[in-house]
Enzyme design. Structure first.
Site, mmCIF file in Angstrom:
data_model
loop_
_atom_site.group_PDB
_atom_site.id
_atom_site.type_symbol
_atom_site.label_atom_id
_atom_site.label_comp_id
_atom_site.label_asym_id
_atom_site.label_seq_id
_atom_site.Cartn_x
_atom_site.Cartn_y
_atom_site.Cartn_z
ATOM 1 N N GLU A 176 43.950 37.665 42.384
ATOM 2 C CA GLU A 176 43.625 39.097 42.443
ATOM 3 C C GLU A 176 43.417 39.526 43.889
ATOM 4 O OE1 GLU A 176 40.441 40.364 40.020
ATOM 5 O OE2 GLU A 176 41.229 39.516 38.171
ATOM 6 N N GLU A 193 40.381 47.229 33.226
ATOM 7 C CA GLU A 193 39.042 46.638 33.222
ATOM 8 C C GLU A 193 38.010 47.735 32.997
ATOM 9 O OE1 GLU A 193 37.770 44.931 36.887
ATOM 10 O OE2 GLU A 193 38.655 46.504 38.120
ATOM 11 N N ASN A 242 39.608 35.969 42.529
ATOM 12 C CA ASN A 242 39.747 36.878 43.656
ATOM 13 C C ASN A 242 40.235 36.160 44.912
ATOM 14 O OD1 ASN A 242 39.199 39.640 44.775
ATOM 15 N ND2 ASN A 242 37.840 38.467 46.102
ATOM 16 N N ASP A 272 44.281 44.252 42.218
ATOM 17 C CA ASP A 272 42.992 44.589 41.627
ATOM 18 C C ASP A 272 42.547 45.977 42.069
ATOM 19 O OD1 ASP A 272 40.715 44.231 40.155
ATOM 20 O OD2 ASP A 272 39.679 43.042 41.657
ATOM 21 N N GLU A 306 38.775 36.302 33.638
ATOM 22 C CA GLU A 306 38.589 36.543 35.072
ATOM 23 C C GLU A 306 37.384 35.748 35.544
ATOM 24 O OE1 GLU A 306 37.692 40.109 38.321
ATOM 25 O OE2 GLU A 306 37.734 40.577 36.177
#
Length: 858
Positions: free
Chosen positions: A426, A513, A394, A456, A335
């Site tokens: 995300e 996560e 993101n 997310d 990520e």
């Protein structure tokens, strides 16, 4: 200088001519004439406030002077024009009557030029001075005090009432410029007047109020401890009703005047800082200024001022957090996260600047920078022969409303020769719920182009099951807090299991996560989670460190391809360079374990990493190479916190070699050659002994640990100090007390009190060294014993901890402080005697300077 216009109202033409001559001779006046009051009104209609003064005769036909005076004084447009009445020398009654009707002065006939000119000049000058003063003191539109005069009046009140407490309240209209743009300037002016009327009617003579500029108003009130949201809501509703507008939002800021010596302007600035802190927040009508808010807003402003330059100068850096496939703990992606190395403020975490960038729109530029870096890294690693399946990045709310989003992303992946599926996008769950139709259209288009979409922070928002079914996505990413809470509370584990099942039914992969513990990992594996990331595996790291990790993973993957698949039996590793010996061991243990064979040290380490605590034991030839057996023993010794694997070391009959192996943690040593039956007995005995020791450790841990804070309890403390040696002296013994715990329990509840105790334990642990002993001694008392700590250093350390406690963010919601007593321990006297000394010092602190540190002295 323009000439001032004087209106002469006189029915006698000769008198008009005389007066006109006197005025024009001064060269600074021009004259307008009227023969009666009615004509004079027509002249006033023509010139209005251009008339600086009126010379008025009383006795006239059509409309006499008295009637004329009553008419103009009743008209606001003319009432401020000064009037001098011309009378006969014996007309005292007429003079009195004229003055009572509003005349400013009178002159007698026959006219004396010097007297007339002098009186006219004085009255006009007085009027102009009054107008200037009025303009400086009162706002022309609203009639409230101007900014400067408001500051002056507030200062007078504060100086004359030093024993009273006051507050400054300031208000600002949200998006006032739009009111002028949409409804026009008159509507905006009317709205400002209604705000002013609200201050006049609601504050009245209880305070001082003024218009500072534009749509910003302020008032001074006597201090009040409890401001209610409802008051401000009602004031806002009143303004909306009276102004004829809708949805006008007012924000108020409050500054409690603690230091009356600072400038009033600064007080208002601080109140407006509070206003700024709630701009754009729905349902929030007022905020109170404090130093924390000031520092926060000043930092935000500094960040905003420097963000463009920071991007150009390369201050932003992409960090990568590894993602692992839970099935075999292999690296499967990353990520992309942004970090800011600010030249003045140092490394900035995303939480300090991302929310601000989302407000001001800069987030779109920053997101595009991250996307570009992620694609560039994938291309670079492909060229080096590494293969990382994907990097996720993101996509902010502002990006979704960008009509060029799809074109930007497709252009980017083409630029670096990548498939769209390698850049995962995300999008937070909360973004889906804000404008579902827009999001669904945009995201569906991106998926059609081949991009992989991750939802997310799932579990932090409020999406319904119906909406979840409509949302286009490929992967569910479970929120960190959700994972930590659900795995910590067995009663709620059904929710996590349900989500996994839901994802399976929708053909979605699941990423968890924030995985921080082995327990969380095992539970997620049990429930069928696909991928994990979190501090248990690795923190976010710079790209070069991630590349090194990836190289190591690639090497391990090459070895793992030859390793057997997971079976139901436990594993036994035999590490020996001689194949015939490995075969014998396999025959000996095949009924009980799946035997894994390794001919070199690197293969052994890879097996340990892959299978971890599934390995029951390891039979290790110390002469193995790359690396050698002693290196492997050392690695296992260091990993005992994670897993405890008994090792049966093998080698020649050599006492020195055997002793070295036992020192490094080998469970047993068997010299070659040996019987396989003997090896089996030694191995099974070592496994049983390890299991027994682990159970014993768990029981001891339970007996020695405080159930609430996870620290040592009193019994654990006494056991820990039994290990102290002479070289550890002198020791500093600290007895900490969490101040005002009873008040927290009484006012906020025992739940908050327990939370404060846990946070205090975490705080002390963060300020202790690894070699220090930390325990909850009982109630709200905690003990830290620091080795090799002399008197002055011990005192300073205690004072530093107390000061740090006052600034600790964890206690902002639960106000608390700590006191501490310190005693120096030479290890010769009993620990109880030293604790009593620390307790005496603590008592002195709490009765004297609560919230501080004191060292016990004789």
């Amino acid at each position: 200088m323009p000439k001032k216009k004087i209106l002469i109202v006189e029915d006698n033409a000769m008198n008009r001519m005389i007066l006109s001559g006197i005025l024009t001779s001064a060269l600074i006046y021009e004259v307008a004439e009227a023969s009666n009051g009615q004509e004079a009104l027509e002249v006033l209609k023509q010139y209005g406030e251009e008339i600086s003064l009126i010379l008025l005769d009383i006795i006239m036909p059509v409309m006499d002077g008295h009637t004329f005076l009553s008419v103009i004084k009743a008209n606001p447009a003319y009432s401020s024009i000064p009037v001098i009445v011309t009378t006969q020398s014996d007309g005292e009654k007429s003079e009195v009557a004229a003055l009572s009707c509003g005349a400013n002065d009178f002159v007698s006939k026959p006219y004396r030029p010097e007297v007339i000119l002098h009186r006219i000049a004085n009255i006009i000058n007085f009027r102009e001075t009054a107008a200037i003063v009025n303009m400086l003191q009162y706002d022309r539109l609203t009639g409230l005090y101007t900014k400067e005069f408001f500051y002056q009046k507030v200062r007078e009140v504060l100086d004359h009432n030093p024993d009273k407490s006051y507050d400054i309240l300031c208000s600002d209209i949200e998006n006032f410029k739009l009111v002028n743009d949409i409804f026009g300037i008159p509507a905006g002016d009317n709205l400002l007047c209604q705000v002013a009327n609200m201050y006049i009617t609601d504050v009245g003579d209880r305070g001082i109020y003024g218009r500072l500029n534009a749509d910003k108003f302020a008032c001074l009130l006597e201090h009040q401890t409890d401001y209610r949201e409802q008051w401000f809501v009602e004031a806002e509703n009143k303004i909306n009703t009276l102004s004829g507008t809708k949805n006008i939002v007012l924000k108020w800021g409050i500054y409690y005047i603690e230091d009356g010596a600072i400038k009033v302007e600064q007080m208002c600035d601080r109140a407006f800082l509070a206003v700024r802190s709630i701009k754009g927040q729905y349902g929030k009508h007022f905020a109170v200024y404090d130093d924390k808010l000031r520092k926060k807003l000043l930092l935000e402003q500094a960040i905003t001022d420097s963000m463009e330059d920071a991007l150009e100068q390369g201050q932003f850096e992409v960090y990568l957090q590894p993602k692992y496939r839970i099935e075999d703990n292999t690296l499967s992606g990353a990520e992309a996260l942004i970090r800011w190395k600010h030249p003045e403020f140092g490394m900035q975490a995303p939480g300090q600047f991302i929310p601000l960038f989302e407000k001001n729109g800069f987030i779109t530029k920053l997101d595009q920078f991250v996307w570009d870096r992620a694609c560039a890294m994938l291309q670079e690693w492909d060229q080096k022969g590494h293969h990382l399946p994907s990097i996720s990045a993101n996509v902010s709310r502002a990006d979704i409303y960008n009509v060029e989003l799809a074109e930007i992303l497709t252009t980017l992946v083409k630029k670096y020769g990548l498939k769209p599926s390698r850049l995962h996008l995300e999008i937070t769950e909360s973004a889906y719920t804000e404008d579902p139709d827009q999001i669904i259209d945009t995201v569906s288009g991106l998926r059609d182009l081949g991009f992989i979409v991750e939802m997310d922070d799932f579990g932090s928002g409020y999406s319904s099951l119906n909406m979840l079914n409509q949302m286009p996505m490929d992967i569910l990413k479970l929120d960190m807090k959700f994972i930590q809470i659900e795995t910590a509370k067995p009663v709620h584990q059904g929710i996590l299991r349900f989500i996994m099942g839901l994802a399976r039914s929708m053909c979605l992969s699941v990423i968890a996560e924030g995985v921080e513990t082995k327990e969380q990992l095992e539970r997620l594996r049990q429930y069928g989670c696909d991928y994990v990331q979190g501090y248990y595996f690795a923190k976010p790291m710079p790209c070069d460190e991630f590349e090194a990790l990836m190289c190591q993973s690639d090497k391990q993957s090459e070895i793992q391809e030859e390793l057997p698949l997971l079976e139901e039996k436990g594993f036994l590793v035999v590490a020996d360079e001689v194949a015939s010996y490995r075969n014998k061991v396999r025959e000996t243990f095949s009924d009980k374990y799946t035997v894994l064979e390794a001919a070199d040290g690197e293969t052994v380490l890879t097996m340990l990493t892959r299978y971890g605590n599934r390995i029951a034991a390891t039979i290790l030839n110390l002469s193995i190479k790359n690396p050698d057996g002693f290196t492997i023993l050392g690695a296992l010794q260091n990993s005992k916190v994670v897993w405890d694997i008994p090792v049966i070391a093998t080698g020649p009959a050599d006492e020195e070699l055997e002793g070295r192996a036992m020192e490094l943690g080998a469970a047993d040593y068997t010299a070659k050659p040996h019987l396989q039956s003997s090896l089996r007995k030694r191995t099974l005995h070592a496994v049983e002994l390890t299991l027994f020791r682990m159970k014993e450790f768990d029981l001891k841990k339970e007996a020695y640990m405080d159930y609430m804070t996870g620290l040592l309890n009193r019994r654990g403390l006494m056991t820990a100090i039994e290990t102290f040696r002479e070289g550890d002296a002198p020791c500093a013994v600290y007895l900490f007390d969490l101040d005002d715990l009873k008040r927290i329990n009484d006012t906020l509840g025992h739940g908050k009190g327990d939370e404060a105790l846990c946070q205090f334990g975490d705080f002390l642990n963060a300020h202790a060294r690894e070699t220090d002993v930390l325990a909850r001694y009982g109630g709200d008392e905690f003990v830290i014993i620091m080795k090799c700590m002399k008197t002055e250093a011990a005192l300073k350390k205690g004072e530093d901890i107390c000061q740090a406690m006052k600034k600790e963010r964890a206690f902002q919601r639960i106000p608390a402080a700590c006191s501490v007593g310190v005693a120096i321990w030479d290890l010769k006297e009993p620990i109880q005697a030293v604790l009593e000394k620390a307790d005496q010092a603590l008592y002195q602190v709490k009765t004297g300077n609560k919230g501080g540190c004191r060292l016990w002295r004789k």
